[in-house]
Design a protein around this motif. Structure first.
Motif, PDB file in Angstrom:
ATOM      1  N   VAL A 295       0.863  -1.178   0.000  1.00 12.91           N
ATOM      2  CA  VAL A 295       0.000   0.000   0.000  1.00 12.91           C
ATOM      3  C   VAL A 295       0.900   1.228   0.000  1.00 12.91           C
ATOM      4  O   VAL A 295       1.959   1.234   0.632  1.00 12.91           O
ATOM      5  N   ILE A 296       0.503   2.237  -0.743  1.00  9.98           N
ATOM      6  CA  ILE A 296       1.247   3.487  -0.782  1.00  9.98           C
ATOM      7  C   ILE A 296       0.242   4.625  -0.661  1.00  9.98           C
ATOM      8  O   ILE A 296      -0.787   4.634  -1.349  1.00  9.98           O
ATOM      9  N   MET A 297       0.523   5.563   0.242  1.00  9.13           N
ATOM     10  CA  MET A 297      -0.409   6.657   0.505  1.00  9.13           C
ATOM     11  C   MET A 297       0.364   7.965   0.612  1.00  9.13           C
ATOM     12  O   MET A 297       1.532   7.979   1.012  1.00  9.13           O
ATOM     13  N   ARG A 298      -0.327   9.061   0.287  1.00  3.84           N
ATOM     14  CA  ARG A 298       0.271  10.383   0.397  1.00  3.84           C
ATOM     15  C   ARG A 298      -0.738  11.330   1.034  1.00  3.84           C
ATOM     16  O   ARG A 298      -1.899  11.366   0.630  1.00  3.84           O
ATOM     17  N   ALA A 299      -0.272  12.096   2.035  1.00  4.44           N
ATOM     18  CA  ALA A 299      -1.177  12.975   2.775  1.00  4.44           C
ATOM     19  C   ALA A 299      -1.771  14.061   1.886  1.00  4.44           C
ATOM     20  O   ALA A 299      -2.945  14.418   2.031  1.00  4.44           O
ATOM     21  N   GLN A 300      -0.987  14.598   0.972  1.00  3.37           N
ATOM     22  CA  GLN A 300      -1.444  15.725   0.163  1.00  3.37           C
ATOM     23  C   GLN A 300      -2.657  15.378  -0.685  1.00  3.37           C
ATOM     24  O   GLN A 300      -3.577  16.175  -0.849  1.00  3.37           O
ATOM     25  N   SER A 301      -2.675  14.173  -1.234  1.00  3.84           N
ATOM     26  CA  SER A 301      -3.780  13.773  -2.120  1.00  3.84           C
ATOM     27  C   SER A 301      -4.781  12.838  -1.444  1.00  3.84           C
ATOM     28  O   SER A 301      -5.905  12.683  -1.922  1.00  3.84           O
ATOM     29  N   ARG A 302      -4.349  12.176  -0.359  1.00  3.40           N
ATOM     30  CA  ARG A 302      -5.153  11.172   0.341  1.00  3.40           C
ATOM     31  C   ARG A 302      -5.546  10.004  -0.566  1.00  3.40           C
ATOM     32  O   ARG A 302      -6.549   9.321  -0.334  1.00  3.40           O
ATOM     33  N   THR A 303      -4.780   9.790  -1.603  1.00  7.95           N
ATOM     34  CA  THR A 303      -5.015   8.640  -2.473  1.00  7.95           C
ATOM     35  C   THR A 303      -4.404   7.396  -1.838  1.00  7.95           C
ATOM     36  O   THR A 303      -3.292   7.434  -1.323  1.00  7.95           O
ATOM     37  N   ILE A 304      -5.144   6.299  -1.872  1.00  7.74           N
ATOM     38  CA  ILE A 304      -4.649   5.011  -1.378  1.00  7.74           C
ATOM     39  C   ILE A 304      -4.436   4.108  -2.580  1.00  7.74           C
ATOM     40  O   ILE A 304      -5.376   3.840  -3.333  1.00  7.74           O
ATOM     41  N   ARG A 305      -3.219   3.662  -2.774  1.00  9.74           N
ATOM     42  CA  ARG A 305      -2.915   2.759  -3.887  1.00  9.74           C
ATOM     43  C   ARG A 305      -2.446   1.413  -3.343  1.00  9.74           C
ATOM     44  O   ARG A 305      -1.518   1.358  -2.537  1.00  9.74           O
ATOM     45  N   TYR A 306      -3.091   0.354  -3.785  1.00  8.57           N
ATOM     46  CA  TYR A 306      -2.630  -0.995  -3.478  1.00  8.57           C
ATOM     47  C   TYR A 306      -1.896  -1.521  -4.711  1.00  8.57           C
ATOM     48  O   TYR A 306      -2.400  -1.416  -5.833  1.00  8.57           O
ATOM     49  N   ILE A 307      -0.729  -2.058  -4.487  1.00  3.93           N
ATOM     50  CA  ILE A 307       0.110  -2.497  -5.603  1.00  3.93           C
ATOM     51  C   ILE A 307       0.415  -3.987  -5.452  1.00  3.93           C
ATOM     52  O   ILE A 307       0.987  -4.421  -4.449  1.00  3.93           O
ATOM     53  N   ARG A 308       0.025  -4.754  -6.454  1.00 13.14           N
ATOM     54  CA  ARG A 308       0.366  -6.180  -6.514  1.00 13.14           C
ATOM     55  C   ARG A 308       1.470  -6.337  -7.547  1.00 13.14           C
ATOM     56  O   ARG A 308       1.305  -5.974  -8.714  1.00 13.14           O
ATOM     57  N   SER A 309       2.600  -6.864  -7.103  1.00 14.77           N
ATOM     58  CA  SER A 309       3.760  -6.981  -7.991  1.00 14.77           C
ATOM     59  C   SER A 309       4.204  -8.435  -8.084  1.00 14.77           C
ATOM     60  O   SER A 309       4.177  -9.174  -7.089  1.00 14.77           O
ATOM     61  N   ILE A 310       4.595  -8.830  -9.280  1.00 10.13           N
ATOM     62  CA  ILE A 310       5.195 -10.148  -9.498  1.00 10.13           C
ATOM     63  C   ILE A 310       6.671  -9.925  -9.810  1.00 10.13           C
ATOM     64  O   ILE A 310       7.008  -9.259 -10.789  1.00 10.13           O
ATOM     65  N   HIS A 311       7.540 -10.461  -8.976  1.00 12.62           N
ATOM     66  CA  HIS A 311       8.979 -10.233  -9.103  1.00 12.62           C
ATOM     67  C   HIS A 311       9.656 -11.458  -9.695  1.00 12.62           C
ATOM     68  O   HIS A 311       9.394 -12.602  -9.276  1.00 12.62           O
ATOM     69  N   PHE A 312      10.546 -11.219 -10.666  1.00 11.12           N
ATOM     70  CA  PHE A 312      11.371 -12.279 -11.238  1.00 11.12           C
ATOM     71  C   PHE A 312      12.657 -12.333 -10.419  1.00 11.12           C
ATOM     72  O   PHE A 312      13.523 -11.457 -10.526  1.00 11.12           O
ATOM     73  N   LEU A 313      12.779 -13.323  -9.558  1.00 15.71           N
ATOM     74  CA  LEU A 313      13.840 -13.348  -8.559  1.00 15.71           C
ATOM     75  C   LEU A 313      15.256 -13.458  -9.137  1.00 15.71           C
ATOM     76  O   LEU A 313      16.174 -12.801  -8.627  1.00 15.71           O
ATOM     77  N   PRO A 314      15.482 -14.245 -10.207  1.00 14.48           N
ATOM     78  CA  PRO A 314      16.853 -14.291 -10.739  1.00 14.48           C
ATOM     79  C   PRO A 314      17.348 -12.935 -11.230  1.00 14.48           C
ATOM     80  O   PRO A 314      18.558 -12.690 -11.286  1.00 14.48           O
TER      81      PRO A 314
END
Length: 330
Positions: A295-314
């Motif tokens: 989750v990433i949030m910013r006070a100025q905009s009050r937007t809540i973003r949920y981020i689902r990421s798939i990481h390639f580990l190698p």
């Protein structure tokens, strides 16, 4: 602060979560914390800030990395305060329990409270109750006020509390009042945030927990339009002196949002390590991929973003920690 910083910060918490996740259930909390701390410290080198850690792993003499006063960032960005908990829930990860996460908050320089690592009494709530309650009121009064402003009966309210022996009297008072209680086994930051999330069933978060976690939660609550009130609970002369040394002249006064996170912009990011109240944990997919939920949030905009990421580990360099301990999955 530029909004692009939000995505830079969440990349840092993602790496911290990935590094510590391979220690889930392995019974080694120090190795898990070391892995998260090393990963976050290395990733900070690429972030466009000129940052100073004000809440970290401890003071310089106690913490080799991410200590209070340590400089982080590539120095090509704004001057900021940094509050970081590389792994909130070291014992949680070691035991394979819920609500462990990697957490960072940044704010304009001079904004974040230098909170000592002692207990803090906390009251957290969402936007509908912000500015309408007082941590100095008896619990019964707080519940009555909250129910009035929410337009609910006491039996319709839900209060979240950490399930600790020190909260036995508080829990008994809540039960006698007739409110619903949601006991939280771990995750002080996540618990406080739950009181302000738009889709949460939690109305209030009450009880004591770590002061550094209180500041991190206050950063998130500011982004959500909620409120945190706190009161440090120093135990004995040593903790009182510690408060004074960190610039807190009156350790027992009530701390409000402006005291903890300032009046300017705040960015808050968290990535789940084990699944919890509002974030899923790291999920390894085969031998080469892993999924993170942030989750990433910013006070100025009050937007809540949920981020689902798939990481390639190698293709991702994940530090193993200063101790050099390694696990097979990474």
């Amino acid at each position: 602060m530029e909004r692009e910083l939000a995505l830079e910060i969440v990349r840092v918490t993602e790496l911290g979560a990935l590094a510590s996740a391979s220690w889930i259930g392995r019974g080694d909390k120090d190795a898990a914390d070391d892995a998260a701390t090393t990963a976050i410290r290395s990733m900070f080198d690429s972030v466009s800030i000129d940052g100073t850690v004000v809440i970290g792993e401890g003071e310089m003499d106690d913490a080799p990395m991410l200590y209070i006063g340590e400089k982080v960032g590539n120095k090509r960005g704004p001057l900021v305060d940094v509050a970081v908990d590389p792994l909130e829930g070291t014992e949680v990860v070691a035991a394979g329990l819920q609500n462990a996460q990697s957490v960072i908050a940044i704010a304009d320089k001079g904004s974040l409270l230098h909170a000592p690592d002692i207990y803090m009494q906390k009251l957290a709530c969402g936007p509908e109750l912000a500015g309408k309650l007082s941590i100095e009121d008896p619990v019964e009064i707080t519940l009555t006020k909250a129910a009035h402003h929410l337009g609910k009966s006491l039996s319709e309210m839900t209060v979240m509390v950490l399930d600790r022996e020190r909260h036995a009297e508080l829990i008994n008072t809540l039960r006698q009042s007739g409110v619903r209680i949601k006991l939280l086994s771990h995750g002080d930051v996540a618990g406080a945030i739950a009181a302000a999330l738009p889709d949460s069933d939690v109305d209030l978060y009450l009880g004591s927990g770590g002061a550094p976690e209180g500041v991190l939660a206050a950063a998130a609550l500011k982004c959500l339009g909620g409120e945190m009130q706190g009161q440090l609970l120093p135990q004995g002369p040593f903790e009182l002196q510690r408060c004074m040394r960190m610039g807190i002249a009156n350790p027992t006064r009530v701390l409000y949002m402006d005291d903890m996170v300032g009046t300017g912009d705040v960015i808050f990011a968290a990535t789940g390590v084990t699944s919890g109240e509002f974030l899923n944990g790291v999920r390894f997919i085969g031998k080469e991929r892993a999924e993170t939920h942030s989750v990433i949030m910013r006070a100025q905009s009050r937007t809540i973003r949920y981020i689902r990421s798939i990481h390639f580990l190698p293709g991702k360099e994940i530090p193993q920690g200063a101790s050099g301990k390694k696990v097979a999955s990474l």
